[in-house]
Design an enzyme around this catalytic site. Structure first.
Site, PDB file in Angstrom:
ATOM      1  N   ILE A 150       0.549  -1.234   0.014  1.00  0.00           N
ATOM      2  CA  ILE A 150       0.348   0.594  -0.117  1.00  0.00           C
ATOM      3  C   ILE A 150       1.097   1.168  -0.535  1.00  0.00           C
ATOM      4  CG2 ILE A 150      -2.220   1.533   1.593  1.00  0.00           C
ATOM      5  CD1 ILE A 150      -2.637  -1.556   2.468  1.00  0.00           C
ATOM      6  N   ASP A 169      10.630   2.234   6.781  1.00  0.00           N
ATOM      7  CA  ASP A 169      11.081   1.160   6.370  1.00  0.00           C
ATOM      8  C   ASP A 169      12.191   0.313   6.674  1.00  0.00           C
ATOM      9  OD1 ASP A 169      10.247  -1.398   5.978  1.00  0.00           O
ATOM     10  OD2 ASP A 169       8.465  -0.985   4.979  1.00  0.00           O
ATOM     11  N   CYS A 228      -4.772   5.399   7.822  1.00  0.00           N
ATOM     12  CA  CYS A 228      -5.516   3.706   6.720  1.00  0.00           C
ATOM     13  C   CYS A 228      -4.678   2.657   6.987  1.00  0.00           C
ATOM     14  CB  CYS A 228      -5.995   3.922   5.841  1.00  0.00           C
ATOM     15  SG  CYS A 228      -6.203   5.925   5.018  1.00  0.00           S
ATOM     16  N   ARG A 230      -3.753   0.589  11.076  1.00  0.00           N
ATOM     17  CA  ARG A 230      -4.182  -0.078  11.514  1.00  0.00           C
ATOM     18  C   ARG A 230      -4.504   0.665  13.005  1.00  0.00           C
ATOM     19  NH1 ARG A 230      -6.615  -2.730   9.263  1.00  0.00           N
ATOM     20  NH2 ARG A 230      -6.481  -5.271   8.828  1.00  0.00           N
ATOM     21  N   ASP A 254      -8.958   6.459   9.378  1.00  0.00           N
ATOM     22  CA  ASP A 254      -9.742   5.174   8.626  1.00  0.00           C
ATOM     23  C   ASP A 254      -9.924   4.108  10.375  1.00  0.00           C
ATOM     24  OD1 ASP A 254     -11.498   3.998   7.100  1.00  0.00           O
ATOM     25  OD2 ASP A 254      -9.675   3.142   6.824  1.00  0.00           O
ATOM     26  N   GLU A 259     -12.829  -1.068  17.519  1.00  0.00           N
ATOM     27  CA  GLU A 259     -13.579  -0.462  15.985  1.00  0.00           C
ATOM     28  C   GLU A 259     -15.188  -1.126  16.975  1.00  0.00           C
ATOM     29  OE1 GLU A 259     -11.476  -1.815  13.006  1.00  0.00           O
ATOM     30  OE2 GLU A 259     -10.615   0.810  13.160  1.00  0.00           O
ATOM     31  N   HIS A 278     -13.522   2.347   9.472  1.00  0.00           N
ATOM     32  CA  HIS A 278     -12.690   1.224   8.120  1.00  0.00           C
ATOM     33  C   HIS A 278     -13.344   1.044   7.240  1.00  0.00           C
ATOM     34  CE1 HIS A 278      -9.926  -2.504  10.039  1.00  0.00           C
ATOM     35  NE2 HIS A 278     -10.049  -1.781   8.675  1.00  0.00           N
ATOM     36  N   LEU A 279     -12.489   1.637   6.280  1.00  0.00           N
ATOM     37  CA  LEU A 279     -13.781   2.069   4.707  1.00  0.00           C
ATOM     38  C   LEU A 279     -12.273   1.637   3.639  1.00  0.00           C
ATOM     39  CD1 LEU A 279     -16.069   5.342   3.938  1.00  0.00           C
ATOM     40  CD2 LEU A 279     -16.583   2.262   5.208  1.00  0.00           C
ATOM     41  N   GLY A 280     -11.524   1.319   4.246  1.00  0.00           N
ATOM     42  CA  GLY A 280      -9.743   1.471   3.381  1.00  0.00           C
ATOM     43  C   GLY A 280     -10.660   0.332   2.319  1.00  0.00           C
ATOM     44  N   ALA A 281     -11.091  -0.231   2.929  1.00  0.00           N
ATOM     45  CA  ALA A 281     -10.994  -2.087   1.472  1.00  0.00           C
ATOM     46  C   ALA A 281     -12.208  -2.007   0.904  1.00  0.00           C
ATOM     47  CB  ALA A 281     -10.514  -3.093   2.351  1.00  0.00           C
TER      48      ALA A 281
HETATM   49  N1  LIG Z   1      -7.406   0.370   5.933  1.00  0.00           N
HETATM   50  C1  LIG Z   1      -7.940  -1.018   5.741  1.00  0.00           C
HETATM   51  O1  LIG Z   1      -9.253  -0.949   5.299  1.00  0.00           O
HETATM   52  C2  LIG Z   1      -6.862  -1.500   5.208  1.00  0.00           C
HETATM   53  C3  LIG Z   1      -7.330  -1.777   3.834  1.00  0.00           C
HETATM   54  C4  LIG Z   1      -5.892  -2.932   3.564  1.00  0.00           C
HETATM   55  C5  LIG Z   1      -5.258  -3.115   4.628  1.00  0.00           C
HETATM   56  N2  LIG Z   1      -4.695  -2.474   5.405  1.00  0.00           N
HETATM   57  C6  LIG Z   1      -3.247  -2.072   6.745  1.00  0.00           C
HETATM   58  O2  LIG Z   1      -2.529  -1.786   6.046  1.00  0.00           O
HETATM   59  C7  LIG Z   1      -1.557  -2.002   6.154  1.00  0.00           C
HETATM   60  C8  LIG Z   1      -0.459  -1.825   4.815  1.00  0.00           C
HETATM   61  O3  LIG Z   1      -0.795  -3.252   4.890  1.00  0.00           O
HETATM   62  P1  LIG Z   1       0.158  -3.545   2.918  1.00  0.00           P
HETATM   63  O4  LIG Z   1      -0.211  -4.636   2.575  1.00  0.00           O
HETATM   64  O5  LIG Z   1       0.929  -2.294   2.681  1.00  0.00           O
HETATM   65  O6  LIG Z   1       1.218  -4.335   3.893  1.00  0.00           O
HETATM   66  P2  LIG Z   1       2.473  -5.478   3.228  1.00  0.00           P
HETATM   67  O7  LIG Z   1       3.176  -6.315   4.271  1.00  0.00           O
HETATM   68  O8  LIG Z   1       2.711  -4.816   1.624  1.00  0.00           O
HETATM   69  O9  LIG Z   1       3.559  -3.707   3.488  1.00  0.00           O
HETATM   70  C9  LIG Z   1       3.766  -3.219   5.511  1.00  0.00           C
HETATM   71  C10 LIG Z   1       5.070  -2.817   5.417  1.00  0.00           C
HETATM   72  O10 LIG Z   1       5.226  -2.590   6.304  1.00  0.00           O
HETATM   73  C11 LIG Z   1       6.334  -2.563   6.786  1.00  0.00           C
HETATM   74  N3  LIG Z   1       6.707  -2.450   8.129  1.00  0.00           N
HETATM   75  C12 LIG Z   1       6.998  -3.030   9.935  1.00  0.00           C
HETATM   76  N4  LIG Z   1       7.168  -3.060  10.388  1.00  0.00           N
HETATM   77  C13 LIG Z   1       7.435  -1.737   9.947  1.00  0.00           C
HETATM   78  C14 LIG Z   1       7.810  -1.236  11.660  1.00  0.00           C
HETATM   79  N5  LIG Z   1       8.346  -0.979  12.734  1.00  0.00           N
HETATM   80  N6  LIG Z   1       8.589   0.360  11.099  1.00  0.00           N
HETATM   81  C15 LIG Z   1       8.173   0.998   9.310  1.00  0.00           C
HETATM   82  N7  LIG Z   1       7.854  -0.360   8.932  1.00  0.00           N
HETATM   83  C16 LIG Z   1       7.399  -1.370   8.953  1.00  0.00           C
HETATM   84  C17 LIG Z   1       7.576  -3.603   6.230  1.00  0.00           C
HETATM   85  O11 LIG Z   1       8.673  -3.670   5.780  1.00  0.00           O
HETATM   86  C18 LIG Z   1       6.456  -3.738   5.219  1.00  0.00           C
HETATM   87  O12 LIG Z   1       6.991  -2.746   4.157  1.00  0.00           O
HETATM   88  C19 LIG Z   1      -1.130  -3.236   7.359  1.00  0.00           C
HETATM   89  O13 LIG Z   1      -2.189  -2.958   8.784  1.00  0.00           O
HETATM   90  C20 LIG Z   1      -3.449  -3.809   6.826  1.00  0.00           C
HETATM   91  O14 LIG Z   1      -3.877  -4.911   7.486  1.00  0.00           O
HETATM   92  C21 LIG Z   1      -5.620  -1.206   6.154  1.00  0.00           C
HETATM   93  O1  LIG Z   2     -12.492  -6.060   6.132  1.00  0.00           O
HETATM   94  C1  LIG Z   2     -12.213  -4.869   5.810  1.00  0.00           C
HETATM   95  O2  LIG Z   2     -13.404  -3.575   4.560  1.00  0.00           O
HETATM   96  C2  LIG Z   2     -11.427  -4.009   6.214  1.00  0.00           C
HETATM   97  C3  LIG Z   2      -9.428  -5.008   5.760  1.00  0.00           C
HETATM   98  C4  LIG Z   2      -8.456  -4.252   5.857  1.00  0.00           C
HETATM   99  O3  LIG Z   2      -8.725  -3.822   7.222  1.00  0.00           O
HETATM  100  C5  LIG Z   2      -7.628  -4.877   5.421  1.00  0.00           C
HETATM  101  O4  LIG Z   2      -6.823  -4.810   6.551  1.00  0.00           O
HETATM  102  O5  LIG Z   2      -7.477  -5.567   4.239  1.00  0.00           O
END
Ligand SMILES: NC(=O)c1ccc[n+]([C@@H]2O[C@H](COP(=O)([O-])OP(=O)(O)OC[C@H]3O[C@@H](n4cnc5c(N)ncnc54)[C@H](O)[C@@H]3O)[C@@H](O)[C@H]2O)c1
Ligand SMILES: O=C(O)CC[C@@H](O)C(=O)O
Length: 526
Positions: A150, A169, A228, A230, A254, A259, A278-281
């Site tokens: 992301i 990162d 957006c 956690r 988000d 929650e 929590h609308l990200g997805a």
């Molecule tokens: N809001 C939503 O609905 C929604 C939707 C999808 C994902 N998410 C969340 O978004 C986040 C990222 O998802 P992603 O698919 O990009 O994951 P990803 O695993 O592709 O990327 C996460 C990155 O964070 C880095 N990381 C881990 N620990 C770290 C730290 N202490 N400091 C800095 N960087 C660190 C990792 O090296 C990795 O590059 C996750 O928490 C996921 O659950 C939220």
């Molecule tokens: O289920 C959802 O809508 C949230 C998903 C999102 O937080 C995720 O980690 O993929």
């Protein structure tokens, strides 16, 4: 027919896939006690972020084979408990990447231009253009914390909008950061220099309250922060105070520590904070993507096939799986065979990857060998998820070695099991890339495909012995499908490998070892 429980809203595309192989019950909004009461009936559970799958629920799910999380984060699943119970946990690592990244960008722009509050104001009949003067993102510095899937997409979009990018990162290289167009810096520098900070990291013990009163105090008074990722990565009370006291300019959230968001100081801040539930997805596209991705994996696991994105099967990603699938079957067969030859309690398993296999990842083959080895003791209760844990709990030591110089076959696998009753070893290879052949048993070269029921003898290579064994088996009405002898020297020791059509009747092994020249006999079921 298998039964699947869907306990959060999932796109119909996923339900349709599950319905091909299972009866699907959609029951959303269940209380934990209600879920515990019914989960015992189900083979699979499909969830989004709404269902918390605790250890208690996992223990009540006595039939559960798989938990599918239609999304990325599995922090609402007790993965260690699932692993201990041999339950595969799968997610959809990429299905909602774009949706979440676009939500973060939308939040950044909406916050900069006060769009939510301006919208409410016009709808109330007002025409206030002074209150909502905003800020441009062009040429501003965006600090991206977490440059994974992301974070990288956010970087690409922000770059196109003319933003300068800083990234933090600790797990990615400077080269990767450069590819993304980010200058990799430490967290402190990012926090001090960024005009906008966006978080894209998992919530772990290291990232909990990563943004707190101290870090907020170091930010520019004009800085805005977006989460957006956690809830709980930002200390919400400290954030609310920092915005109210003018220490930072605003925030867009988000996700929340708890929650749905309950009573919170965050709600009392006006246009400088945006809150979404929590609308990200939550895009139509992402919901179809994650539903299909996870439903396909549940379907595959219920059909006995491996899952491509299992979070608790170490080292078994889709690429590895594709490459090693036939060898995993080989490893499992050899593990099962050597375990039965060794009998008793196995204490040490020596696994040697030979030929071209020596350059491959060994972990999946070790797991598959252990699954085979433990099959006689645990039957269907052992799987790729819990094989290593089960082996460790039984005190089975595993040694892996590699020998690229063995060139009899393109790649071969040699397993040696030492237990309370002695040591046995088997080697196997793939013919035509698919067909499993046993190529060595206890050091004697053979070349036979394994069959369901087999008999092995260790005997003296001498005239008449094959005939005597054949007659004995005939007298017990045992039909031989194929037979091969492996020996190193003429009239020395030899191994006979027989495929038989049915299991050996009780007592016949003792009769076999009474045949002059036969020292030992083993029957196995594969
Ligand atoms: N809001 C939503 O609905 C929604 C939707 C999808 C994902 N998410 C969340 O978004 C986040 C990222 O998802 P992603 O698919 O990009 O994951 P990803 O695993 O592709 O990327 C996460 C990155 O964070 C880095 N990381 C881990 N620990 C770290 C730290 N202490 N400091 C800095 N960087 C660190 C990792 O090296 C990795 O590059 C996750 O928490 C996921 O659950 C939220
Ligand atoms: O289920 C959802 O809508 C949230 C998903 C999102 O937080 C995720 O980690 O993929």
């Amino acid at each position: 027919m298998s039964k699947v429980l869907v306990s959060d809203p999932i796109d119909q595309a996923g339900i349709d896939i599950l319905s091909q192989v299972a009866t699907v019950d959609v029951k959303t909004g269940l209380k934990p006690a209600e879920l515990i009461e019914i989960i015992g009936e189900y083979d699979a559970l499909m969830i989004r972020s709404g269902t918390r799958v605790t250890q208690e629920i996992i223990e009540a799910g006595t039939q559960l084979k798989i938990i599918g999380r239609a999304g990325v984060g599995v922090d609402n699943v007790d993965v260690p408990a699932a692993t201990r119970h041999g339950i595969v946990v799968v997610n959809s690592p990429e299905g909602n990447t774009i949706a979440a990244a676009e939500h973060a960008i939308a939040m950044m722009l909406a916050l900069s231009r006060h769009i939510p509050d301006a919208n409410v104001s016009v709808k109330k009949g007002e025409w206030d253009r002074k209150t909502f003067v905003g800020a441009e993102v062009y040429k501003k510095t965006l600090g991206i914390v977490g440059l994974g899937k992301i974070g990288s997409h956010v970087a690409a979009v922000a770059k196109a909008m003319g933003m300068k990018l800083l990234g933090y990162d600790p797990f990615i290289s400077t080269e990767r950061a450069e590819q993304i167009g980010c200058q990799l810096v430490d967290l402190d520098l990012l926090i001090q220099q960024a005009d906008y900070i966006t978080l894209h990291i998992p919530k772990t013990s290291e990232t909990a309250h990563l943004i707190n009163a101290k870090t907020l105090a170091k930010m520019k008074p004009t800085a805005r922060i977006i989460n957006c990722a956690r809830g709980g990565i930002i200390d919400e009370a400290a954030l609310a105070a920092a915005i109210k006291e003018g220490k930072i300019a605003g925030a867009a959230l988000d996700v929340f520590e708890s929650e749905p968001l309950a009573e919170s100081d965050l709600r009392s801040i006006g246009k400088d904070i945006i809150l979404t539930p929590h609308l990200g997805a939550s895009t139509a596209e992402a919901q179809v993507n994650v539903a299909i991705d996870v439903a396909e994996q549940i379907r595959d696991v219920l059909l006995g096939l491996p899952a491509r994105s299992a979070v608790n099967i170490p080292g078994l990603g889709p690429d590895v799986l594709e490459e090693l699938k036939p060898y995993m079957q080989l490893a499992e067969t050899l593990g099962n065979l050597v375990g039965q030859l060794a009998g008793g309690r196995v204490e040490l398993l020596n696994i040697r990857l030979q030929g071209e296999l020596a350059t491959n990842k060994s972990q999946p083959l070790v797991v598959a060998s252990l699954k085979g080895l433990l099959y006689q003791a645990l039957r269907e209760r052992v799987n790729y998820v819990n094989a290593s844990i089960e082996a460790k709990e039984r005190g089975i030591r595993v040694i892996e070695t590699r020998d690229a110089s063995v060139r009899d076959y393109a790649g071969s696998l040699h397993l040696e099991a030492t237990g309370t009753l002695g040591t046995h070893c088997v080697t196997g290879a793939l013919l035509g890339d698919k067909e499993i052949h046993l190529t060595d048993v206890d050091g004697f070269p053979i070349n036979v495909p394994p069959s369901k029921y087999m008999l092995f003898t260790l005997h003296r290579d001498m005239p008449g012995i094959i005939g005597k064994l054949g007659s004995l088996l005939g007298s017990f009405n045992v039909n031989i499908a194929s037979m091969q002898v492996g020996r190193k020297i003429v009239r020395g020791d030899a191994v006979m490998a027989l495929s038989i059509d049915d299991p050996l009747p009780e007592g016949i092994l003792d009769e076999i070892t009474k045949v002059p020249g036969i020292r030992d006999a083993y029957t196995v079921t594969l």
